[in-house]
Scaffold this active site. Structure first.
Site, PDB file in Angstrom:
ATOM      1  N   ARG A  84       0.839  -1.277   0.062  1.00 56.06           N
ATOM      2  CA  ARG A  84      -0.065   0.033  -0.004  1.00 56.06           C
ATOM      3  C   ARG A  84       0.859   1.069  -0.067  1.00 56.06           C
ATOM      4  O   ARG A  84       1.586   1.369   0.855  1.00 56.06           O
ATOM      5  CB  ARG A  84      -0.889  -0.056   1.203  1.00 56.06           C
ATOM      6  CG  ARG A  84      -1.693   1.222   1.465  1.00 56.06           C
ATOM      7  CD  ARG A  84      -2.843   1.587   0.579  1.00 56.06           C
ATOM      8  NE  ARG A  84      -3.409   2.794   0.863  1.00 56.06           N
ATOM      9  CZ  ARG A  84      -4.305   2.914   1.708  1.00 56.06           C
ATOM     10  NH1 ARG A  84      -4.826   2.013   2.573  1.00 56.06           N
ATOM     11  NH2 ARG A  84      -4.946   4.273   2.163  1.00 56.06           N
ATOM     12  N   ARG A  93      -5.990   1.775  -4.537  1.00 53.23           N
ATOM     13  CA  ARG A  93      -5.318   1.218  -3.717  1.00 53.23           C
ATOM     14  C   ARG A  93      -5.288  -0.404  -3.789  1.00 53.23           C
ATOM     15  O   ARG A  93      -6.271  -0.918  -4.005  1.00 53.23           O
ATOM     16  CB  ARG A  93      -5.743   1.737  -2.275  1.00 53.23           C
ATOM     17  CG  ARG A  93      -7.056   1.398  -1.760  1.00 53.23           C
ATOM     18  CD  ARG A  93      -7.994   2.452  -1.575  1.00 53.23           C
ATOM     19  NE  ARG A  93      -7.826   3.902  -1.807  1.00 53.23           N
ATOM     20  CZ  ARG A  93      -7.773   4.646  -0.472  1.00 53.23           C
ATOM     21  NH1 ARG A  93      -8.206   3.887   0.755  1.00 53.23           N
ATOM     22  NH2 ARG A  93      -7.637   5.917  -0.829  1.00 53.23           N
ATOM     23  N   ASP A  98     -10.096  -0.702   7.136  1.00 55.18           N
ATOM     24  CA  ASP A  98     -10.830   0.194   7.900  1.00 55.18           C
ATOM     25  C   ASP A  98     -11.428  -0.346   9.168  1.00 55.18           C
ATOM     26  O   ASP A  98     -12.371  -0.879   8.919  1.00 55.18           O
ATOM     27  CB  ASP A  98     -11.887   1.352   7.053  1.00 55.18           C
ATOM     28  CG  ASP A  98     -11.206   2.034   5.932  1.00 55.18           C
ATOM     29  OD1 ASP A  98     -10.048   2.396   6.105  1.00 55.18           O
ATOM     30  OD2 ASP A  98     -11.851   2.546   5.115  1.00 55.18           O
TER      31      ASP A  98
HETATM   32  N1  ROI Z   1     -14.983   2.926  -3.487  1.00 58.82           N
HETATM   33  C1  ROI Z   1     -15.302   1.726  -3.413  1.00 58.82           C
HETATM   34  N2  ROI Z   1     -16.218   1.272  -4.139  1.00 58.82           N
HETATM   35  N3  ROI Z   1     -14.911   0.679  -2.444  1.00 58.82           N
HETATM   36  C2  ROI Z   1     -13.874   1.323  -1.654  1.00 58.82           C
HETATM   37  O1  ROI Z   1     -13.427   0.521  -0.647  1.00 58.82           O
HETATM   38  C3  ROI Z   1     -13.282   2.528  -1.785  1.00 58.82           C
HETATM   39  N4  ROI Z   1     -12.464   2.967  -0.625  1.00 58.82           N
HETATM   40  C4  ROI Z   1     -12.139   4.195  -0.921  1.00 58.82           C
HETATM   41  C5  ROI Z   1     -12.424   5.112  -1.768  1.00 58.82           C
HETATM   42  C6  ROI Z   1     -11.275   5.668  -2.600  1.00 58.82           C
HETATM   43  C7  ROI Z   1     -13.281   6.336  -1.033  1.00 58.82           C
HETATM   44  N5  ROI Z   1     -13.794   4.696  -2.616  1.00 58.82           N
HETATM   45  C8  ROI Z   1     -14.061   3.462  -2.607  1.00 58.82           C
HETATM   46  O2  ROI Z   1     -11.077   4.409  -0.061  1.00 58.82           O
END
Ligand code: ROI
Length: 166
Positions: A84, A93, A98
């Site tokens: 990452r 990413r 989270d």
């Molecule tokens: N969009 C989707 N669909 N899934 C994610 O896990 C995700 N994670 C993020 C951002 C870039 C906001 N968009 C995402 O961090």
């Protein structure tokens, strides 16, 4: 003391399905953390800057003796092991982990906000959470069921059923 925590996984680079499968296996093998549940595997349209690949998303439940900050450190070290790189805000990413919830605790520190500040807005978090914890209630009293009912499944599809996904 063991605490039930919920973690959202996301990836849209370098074989996202494999990234998530490996991440769940790695988290389960960490000392002080036991996997307690795993959602289906989802594909989702990217939220954020356009032109990035679709995401794979899932949510897991873990039981842990780690403090919230120690759990964050552990998740960031798994993210780093997956190559990452923190560059563009909301950019693509290889692996995002989270912490959504940590027991019924509210944490507001420079490094960590629990519950995750956007979890109630994201169908790729709420619908996987419904797979594993439909009776869950947030520290503010709002139920996951009610939040999930207010969202939709636009841009979200199931690509694998129960864990292990592949
Ligand atoms: N969009 C989707 N669909 N899934 C994610 O896990 C995700 N994670 C993020 C951002 C870039 C906001 N968009 C995402 O961090």
């Amino acid at each position: 003391m063991r605490t039930r925590a919920y973690i959202a996984l996301g990836s849209n680079l370098e074989q996202p399905e494999l990234q998530l499968q490996r991440a769940v296996d790695e988290i389960d093998s960490l000392p002080c953390i036991t996997l307690a549940g795993c959602s289906k595997l989802y594909q989702s349209d990217p939220v954020g800057p356009p032109g990035q690949p679709d995401y794979c998303n899932a949510v897991i439940a873990v039981d842990t003796t780690l403090t919230p900050i120690a759990l964050l450190d552990a998740m960031q070290s798994v993210e780093n092991d997956h190559g990452r790189v923190r560059s563009e805000r909301w950019g693509p990413r290889t692996l995002d982990l989270d912490i959504l919830l940590y027991g019924n605790e509210v944490v507001e520190s420079e490094r960590l906000t629990i519950p995750h500040y956007q979890m109630h807005l994201r169908n790729f978090v709420l619908l996987p959470l419904m797979d594993i914890a439909p009776e869950l209630v947030l520290p503010n009293g709002r139920s996951i069921k009610m939040l999930a009912a207010k969202t939709d499944d636009v841009g979200l599809s199931i690509i694998a059923g129960s864990y292990p996904w592949q």
